[in-house]
Enzyme design. Structure first.
Site, mmCIF file in Angstrom:
data_model
loop_
_atom_site.group_PDB
_atom_site.id
_atom_site.type_symbol
_atom_site.label_atom_id
_atom_site.label_comp_id
_atom_site.label_asym_id
_atom_site.label_seq_id
_atom_site.Cartn_x
_atom_site.Cartn_y
_atom_site.Cartn_z
ATOM 1 C CG ASN A 42 38.354 23.876 30.289
ATOM 2 O OD1 ASN A 42 37.662 24.857 30.529
ATOM 3 N ND2 ASN A 42 37.968 22.896 29.490
ATOM 4 C CE1 TYR A 91 34.226 47.798 73.202
ATOM 5 C CE2 TYR A 91 32.961 47.549 71.177
ATOM 6 C CZ TYR A 91 33.015 47.583 72.554
ATOM 7 O OH TYR A 91 31.883 47.400 73.290
ATOM 8 C CG PHE A 138 35.660 23.924 34.083
ATOM 9 C CD1 PHE A 138 34.582 24.707 34.431
ATOM 10 C CD2 PHE A 138 35.434 22.774 33.338
ATOM 11 C CE1 PHE A 138 33.292 24.366 34.050
ATOM 12 C CE2 PHE A 138 34.140 22.430 32.948
ATOM 13 C CZ PHE A 138 33.064 23.234 33.311
ATOM 14 N NE ARG A 142 38.023 47.081 76.106
ATOM 15 C CZ ARG A 142 36.718 47.292 76.263
ATOM 16 N NH1 ARG A 142 35.935 46.275 76.608
ATOM 17 N NH2 ARG A 142 36.189 48.470 76.070
ATOM 18 C CD GLU A 160 30.896 27.741 29.043
ATOM 19 O OE1 GLU A 160 31.312 28.897 29.253
ATOM 20 O OE2 GLU A 160 31.457 26.947 28.275
ATOM 21 C CG HIS A 168 38.416 30.558 23.934
ATOM 22 N ND1 HIS A 168 37.823 30.202 22.746
ATOM 23 C CD2 HIS A 168 37.707 29.902 24.908
ATOM 24 C CE1 HIS A 168 36.826 29.376 22.971
ATOM 25 N NE2 HIS A 168 36.728 29.174 24.276
ATOM 26 C CE1 TYR A 214 32.890 20.539 24.818
ATOM 27 C CE2 TYR A 214 34.282 20.125 26.741
ATOM 28 C CZ TYR A 214 33.672 21.014 25.864
ATOM 29 O OH TYR A 214 33.841 22.369 26.022
#
Length: 519
Positions: A207, A291, A339, A294, A427, A95, A65
């Site tokens: 990746n 608060y 990844f 403090r 995915e 991409h 792959y």
């Protein structure tokens, strides 16, 4: 290794510090000379060995792959050896589909350094030339134009890293010496040869978690500075409203020993040391403060603990192999999920929440400064002798702080709890880490303004005390501020004062004050 001298940084994929990332990131082409980042000799050996394994696979015809297959849900498609270079170039082009405002140059530089460092581990199967091209771009100031939106955070920051990788192959766009040029023109002007990507190299460039990590690291480094500024702002407000110093007693920390609490309380004690105001109001009759005064060590301390955790996560991630598949020295090539941005995404969501809380409690302290019932100061800190009503004082500074705090509440919703399945459901769980990073960075900007505003308001509040001096650290800060901010004698455009103060709080002179009182 992994640390820098004046001009040179050696990277090896294992020892890069967050401080080194910050320093290299903040250099730009306006510097007379950018730091020279190089591969260590051991890294070169590891990269060469890793590439040799990929070459052996290619010769054997083994199907692996990302080496000779399609990507994502197309992983079952075998690619002919004659088309492997086209496969890598097509991957980068397809991409590069990001959108939104461009990332700033420091973030881009951090991304480039982090990407080079992860490849330098020698687990990605790329050639040395790929890494050296990235480092040449850093050295000569070629900064790819990278849109800020489009990453799901798994498989890493694909779209942003694709825009980065385009410039290596002479495509896309980049800034060089202040000009936005085509990627090819920028590389040519810088004298850097573009490359033709070989098998596995396009995927190795895409990746990874380098966008979310880059934004996260730069945000964390600034957040760590803000944590000390928050303690100082709190100390200044305590003195301005004549609050009690007792909540910062070390015995309180020992009774509930969260580390951040102890650090924050010690820091505030350092700023408040030798306070005449505290001594002069020891028997004033007040029983307890609100608060927001403090509980400063408990709140600021919890945020310090968050910062410590985020630093640990990002330090690991900066030196992690986030490629897929990974190429191991024994020849194993394993498809896995390094990844996935979940570790970083969850940490940056925590960072966003912590920063939002720093602003939230600061705004509450500002409210106390404005309220004469609590502070015994004029309403809205209207200057002495000026009629309230005719003069609004610092009223709207508090309004702006409240607005930013409210916006932070929306931004602090965790991005990592969301997921959208993609790639034909291959995915099917993603981290949204890039969104978490961008939100944290925006909250940081808001929080810096709020804390700066509190310092400004508290410094003016302290001007009403004519007899007694505040703690020495507060006094030194007050003198520093008064050296460039004129006294508030009536209404004016306070936005300019806060802008000036913000710039000065980022100066070396102010850093020297903080260093002198660092607990």
């Amino acid at each position: 290794m992994g640390d820098i001298d004046t001009e040179r940084l050696f990277i090896d994929g294992n020892t890069l510090s967050l401080e080194a990332v910050g320093r290299i990131a903040r250099q730009t082409e306006v510097h007379a000379r950018l730091s020279d980042v190089r591969l260590s000799s051991r890294a070169i050996e590891n990269v060469l060995a890793s590439r040799a394994i990929i070459e052996k696979v290619l010769k054997s015809g083994q199907v692996v792959y990302g080496v000779n297959t399609g990507f994502g849900s197309l992983s079952s498609v075998r690619i002919d050896a004659s088309q492997l270079e086209a496969l890598q170039a097509n991957l980068i082009r397809s991409h590069a589909a990001g959108t939104g405002d461009l990332l700033d140059i420091p973030t881009v530089r951090a991304m480039m350094l982090l990407r080079a460092n992860t490849l330098a581990k020698g687990l990605s199967g790329v050639r040395v030339e790929v890494i050296e091209t990235l480092l040449a771009m850093l050295k000569h100031g070629v900064h790819p134009c990278i849109p800020s939106q489009g990453s799901l955070g798994a498989s890493g920051d694909l779209a942003p890293l694709a825009h980065l990788a385009l410039v290596l192959i002479g495509e896309g766009e980049a800034f060089y010496q202040g000009q936005r040029l085509s990627g090819k023109a920028a590389m040519d002007k810088a004298g850097i040869a573009t490359i033709t990507l070989k098998a596995k190299e396009g995927l190795a460039l895409l990746n990874g978690t380098q966008m979310m990590s880059a934004i996260g690291i730069l945000t964390l480094l600034e957040a760590e500075k803000l944590s000390m500024l928050a303690d100082l702002a709190g100390a200044m407000t305590i003195e301005a409203v004549k609050g009690s110093h007792q909540p910062f007693d070390d015995r309180i920390y020992q009774a509930r020993p969260h580390q951040g609490h102890g650090q924050s309380a010690a820091q505030i004690r350092a700023f408040l040391a030798n306070s005449e105001i505290a001594e002069g109001h020891r028997d004033c009759g007040k029983v307890q403060d609100a608060y927001s005064l403090r509980c400063i060590p408990q709140v600021h301390g919890a945020i310090r603990d968050i910062l410590s955790h985020v630093r640990k996560v990002l330090s690991i991630e900066a030196n992690a192999a986030t490629d897929n598949p990974l190429v191991f020295p024994n020849g194993d090539i394993i498809s896995q999920g390094n990844f996935h941005g979940e570790p970083v995404a969850v940490a940056l969501d925590q960072l966003a929440i912590g920063l939002a809380e720093l602003a939230s409690i600061s705004e509450r302290r500002m409210d106390k400064l404005m309220n004469p019932v609590f502070s015994e100061l004029p309403a809205f800190l209207t200057p002495s002798g000026k009629a309230a009503g005719l003069h609004s004082g610092l009223m709207i500074i508090h309004y702006t702080a409240a607005s930013l705090v409210s916006e932070n509440k929306i931004l602090a919703h965790p991005a990592s709890v969301d997921s959208v399945p993609t790639s034909n459901d291959k995915e099917d769980h993603v981290s949204m880490g890039a969104i978490a990073a961008r939100k944290a960075a925006k909250i940081l900007t808001h929080t810096r303004w709020v804390l700066t505003a509190e310092v400004f308001c508290a410094s003016h509040g302290l001007s009403f005390e004519k007899r007694l001096k505040p703690g020495q650290g507060v006094l030194d800060t007050l003198n520093f501020i008064q050296s460039f901010i004129p006294p508030v004698t009536g209404d004016r455009v306070f936005a300019k004062d806060i802008e000036t103060l913000s710039e000065k709080l980022d100066s070396q002179a102010f850093e020297d004050i903080l260093t002198a009182y660092r607990a």
